[in-house]
Design a protein around this motif. Sequence first.
Motif, PDB file in Angstrom:
ATOM      1  N   GLU A 139     -12.204  37.883  46.926  1.00  0.00           N
ATOM      2  CA  GLU A 139     -12.513  38.993  47.825  1.00  0.00           C
ATOM      3  C   GLU A 139     -11.413  40.036  47.823  1.00  0.00           C
ATOM      4  OE1 GLU A 139     -13.434  37.713  51.735  1.00  0.00           O
ATOM      5  OE2 GLU A 139     -15.088  36.406  51.129  1.00  0.00           O
ATOM      6  N   GLN A 140     -10.165  39.611  47.683  1.00  0.00           N
ATOM      7  CA  GLN A 140      -9.050  40.545  47.709  1.00  0.00           C
ATOM      8  C   GLN A 140      -9.105  41.484  46.505  1.00  0.00           C
ATOM      9  OE1 GLN A 140      -5.208  38.624  47.629  1.00  0.00           O
ATOM     10  NE2 GLN A 140      -4.347  40.126  49.019  1.00  0.00           N
ATOM     11  N   LEU A 141      -9.282  40.917  45.312  1.00  0.00           N
ATOM     12  CA  LEU A 141      -9.357  41.743  44.113  1.00  0.00           C
ATOM     13  C   LEU A 141     -10.608  42.598  44.115  1.00  0.00           C
ATOM     14  CD1 LEU A 141      -8.200  42.566  41.410  1.00  0.00           C
ATOM     15  CD2 LEU A 141      -9.254  40.540  40.378  1.00  0.00           C
ATOM     16  N   LEU A 142     -11.718  42.063  44.600  1.00  0.00           N
ATOM     17  CA  LEU A 142     -12.956  42.842  44.675  1.00  0.00           C
ATOM     18  C   LEU A 142     -12.793  44.031  45.614  1.00  0.00           C
ATOM     19  CD1 LEU A 142     -15.961  43.084  43.888  1.00  0.00           C
ATOM     20  CD2 LEU A 142     -16.488  41.646  45.866  1.00  0.00           C
ATOM     21  N   GLY A 143     -12.137  43.812  46.758  1.00  0.00           N
ATOM     22  CA  GLY A 143     -11.914  44.915  47.685  1.00  0.00           C
ATOM     23  C   GLY A 143     -11.019  45.985  47.103  1.00  0.00           C
ATOM     24  N   LEU A 144      -9.970  45.566  46.373  1.00  0.00           N
ATOM     25  CA  LEU A 144      -9.094  46.545  45.732  1.00  0.00           C
ATOM     26  C   LEU A 144      -9.856  47.340  44.679  1.00  0.00           C
ATOM     27  CD1 LEU A 144      -6.279  47.740  45.116  1.00  0.00           C
ATOM     28  CD2 LEU A 144      -5.941  45.835  43.530  1.00  0.00           C
ATOM     29  N   ALA A 145     -10.647  46.648  43.850  1.00  0.00           N
ATOM     30  CA  ALA A 145     -11.400  47.339  42.803  1.00  0.00           C
ATOM     31  C   ALA A 145     -12.391  48.330  43.401  1.00  0.00           C
ATOM     32  CB  ALA A 145     -12.124  46.322  41.925  1.00  0.00           C
ATOM     33  N   ARG A 146     -13.038  47.953  44.493  1.00  0.00           N
ATOM     34  CA  ARG A 146     -13.962  48.878  45.139  1.00  0.00           C
ATOM     35  C   ARG A 146     -13.231  50.100  45.682  1.00  0.00           C
ATOM     36  NH1 ARG A 146     -18.320  50.928  44.417  1.00  0.00           N
ATOM     37  NH2 ARG A 146     -19.393  48.922  44.309  1.00  0.00           N
ATOM     38  N   ALA A 147     -12.059  49.904  46.281  1.00  0.00           N
ATOM     39  CA  ALA A 147     -11.285  51.035  46.803  1.00  0.00           C
ATOM     40  C   ALA A 147     -10.853  51.965  45.679  1.00  0.00           C
ATOM     41  CB  ALA A 147     -10.064  50.523  47.567  1.00  0.00           C
ATOM     42  N   VAL A 148     -10.444  51.407  44.533  1.00  0.00           N
ATOM     43  CA  VAL A 148     -10.047  52.235  43.393  1.00  0.00           C
ATOM     44  C   VAL A 148     -11.250  53.000  42.839  1.00  0.00           C
ATOM     45  CG1 VAL A 148      -9.149  52.165  41.030  1.00  0.00           C
ATOM     46  CG2 VAL A 148      -8.083  50.781  42.802  1.00  0.00           C
ATOM     47  N   ALA A 149     -12.383  52.332  42.714  1.00  0.00           N
ATOM     48  CA  ALA A 149     -13.587  52.998  42.216  1.00  0.00           C
ATOM     49  C   ALA A 149     -13.991  54.154  43.121  1.00  0.00           C
ATOM     50  CB  ALA A 149     -14.727  51.998  42.084  1.00  0.00           C
ATOM     51  N   ASP A 150     -13.935  53.953  44.431  1.00  0.00           N
ATOM     52  CA  ASP A 150     -14.311  55.016  45.358  1.00  0.00           C
ATOM     53  C   ASP A 150     -13.323  56.173  45.310  1.00  0.00           C
ATOM     54  OD1 ASP A 150     -16.472  53.527  46.114  1.00  0.00           O
ATOM     55  OD2 ASP A 150     -15.561  52.753  47.954  1.00  0.00           O
TER      56      ASP A 150
END
Length: 716
Positions: A139-150
Amino acid sequence: MSSENGPPEGGGEDAPPEQLAFIRETVRAARPPRAKPRTWRGAALARELPVARVLVDKGVLHLDRYFDYAVPEELDADARPGVRVRVRFGAGRHRVRDGRREGGGLVGGFLVERLAESDYSGPLAALAQVVSPEPVLDEQLLGLARAVADRYAGSLADVLQLAVPPRSARAERRPSPEPLPPPEAPGPGTWERYERGPAFLAALASGTAPRAVWNALPGPEWAEELARAVAATLASGRGALVVLPDGRAVARADAALTALLGEGRHAVLTADAGPEKRYARWLAVRRGSVRAVVGTRAAMFAPVRDLGLVALWDDGDDSLAEQHAPQPHAREVLVLRATQDRCAFLLGGWNCTVEAAQLVETGWARPLIAVRERVRATAPLVRTVGDGDLARDEAARAARLPTLAWQAAREGLRHGPVLVQVPRRGYVPRMACAACRTPARCGHCAGPLQGQESGAAPRCGWCGRQEDGWHCPECGSFRLRAQIVGARRTAEELGRAFPAVPVRTSGREHVLDTVSPAPALVVSTPGAEPVAEGGYAAALLLDGWAMLGRPDLRAGEDALRRWLAAAALVRPQGAGGTVVVVAEPTLRPVQALVRWDPVGHAVRELAERAELGFPPVSRMASVAGPAEAVADFLRAVELPVEAEVLGPVPLPVAAVGSPRRSGAPPPGEHWERALVRVPPGRGAALAAALKTAQASRMARGSAAPVWVRVDPLDIG
């Protein structure tokens, strides 16, 4: 015809519709309840949480969402959140959640979560395969990746391609080492040279999360200081991540960490290690066996457990900007990680970028600097040679090596090696009239003349013809000089000027890591300077105008960064270290180098950009492509009301490279670029609008390419 006890046979043409409906409901009610969940093509599904939400590895914006799949019973045990899977994705195989049909065939993806039911009412396709039971996405890496994508108007799948390395089955089967206990907190060491250095280390060791912008003193101690910050974080029971611009910097930090902590406490993540070894190290970090990571750009996503510190060295280096979509910068990713994980942040370098100055200006980070007396004691003496000096120096006009630089080199060679920095590699790319500086052109095709080795006549860079009898059409002079001389030509000239001294070159073809303390001339391009044992006795920074004259917003900052990187390798002034920079002394970057004041330069640059509305105070995005496509995109995008569109303007045709990586049009195509600017606080709205418009174009299948980049490095 009807049977006596059953419903009408055949199609039931004789029965009225009401009777047929009643019969169907009676038969459905008489069926026994299902003992198992529904099946897909005869396969039994998992009894608990039979729905898998999958991120399909399709890096296109209009498919940047999750898709639901059924979990077969035989995959139930391995289909855990975070594992890699393969799924059927396409027309006739799988329906997306809004009813549309997309793509085709088997594609990879990540299982994000398991659900009891799907909000899609139709039948679900089943997972085709669990590639590996190893969970690689939490979840931590997924949240970071989503923030970077946005933030960068990109797709989540593209970011995860950067964050999760390709799988190696042998690496997964190999057991990771047992984690070592936390080390003892280190002493401050050379951090005592900074006003708040010991306090910063103590805060890391106590488990708190300080944020600092560190203006490092010149010299080789920076690697040991980074290692002590990592060791202090490990002593608190937390993990640490250090990102550096290139493999040579990583090697120095790796050596410093090994000397301080020993083997086995940190992992090195670079592309040079090879896919299998790099993935094995990445898995060791993911499994918690190793708590510290040192690496290049791709390591910014390393899944460090209990992250306590993220650190970045030399954020002005353009190699820290990812070249693949959505092209995030390591500094911004680490800022997001520090905010998301509530961990410490350290941004260091000999230079100070305007982005670093903004972090201090807004109060997000604190400055970590040395007092001026300490700076003057560790920095070399810096002397300048301007245009006026060159005009009075006939030898400099002819040989390009001013008298002051020649004297500094001669004196320095008595005590050790001398570094010579030239702005580019190679021999002589362009020639000009020695009297009036008019560019020399071919008499046949008007192409640029290029100098040749061994004193041969210049040759045209377009048609290849040799020009034997050139004369200047402006002043009639027959003498030529190099506009910008490369490293090999400079080495040749210095070899003639100092025939008894060895000359070594360091550049793209062959980069030296270190040189001995023996007297030698070391000619290097920016960024390839080797470290000399005991420091260089002197450094010559030639052709400063070539770096300062670039039509780019960052030209002055980048020139100062490159000069400081070379000058930081020179001995202190008290030990005789001297730097000679050939550039106009009144220019702001030159004055900042003379005073060794990169922070002051960055603060003044930031104030000017705030006044003019330039990044990083504002947020900016570039939209590039064929003129008609760019115009259509700008008409369709629903920008924030505060947005300002600058341009579009024509882009120069690229000689080589792809537009995805370079931002320039392919050879033979004429593109335009528009810049979109928004005030502070509206960057997220701008990225969302650009992403929505780009997704709409892709869904319609628009043929003409449009490249969108948020926070482009080059807006000149």
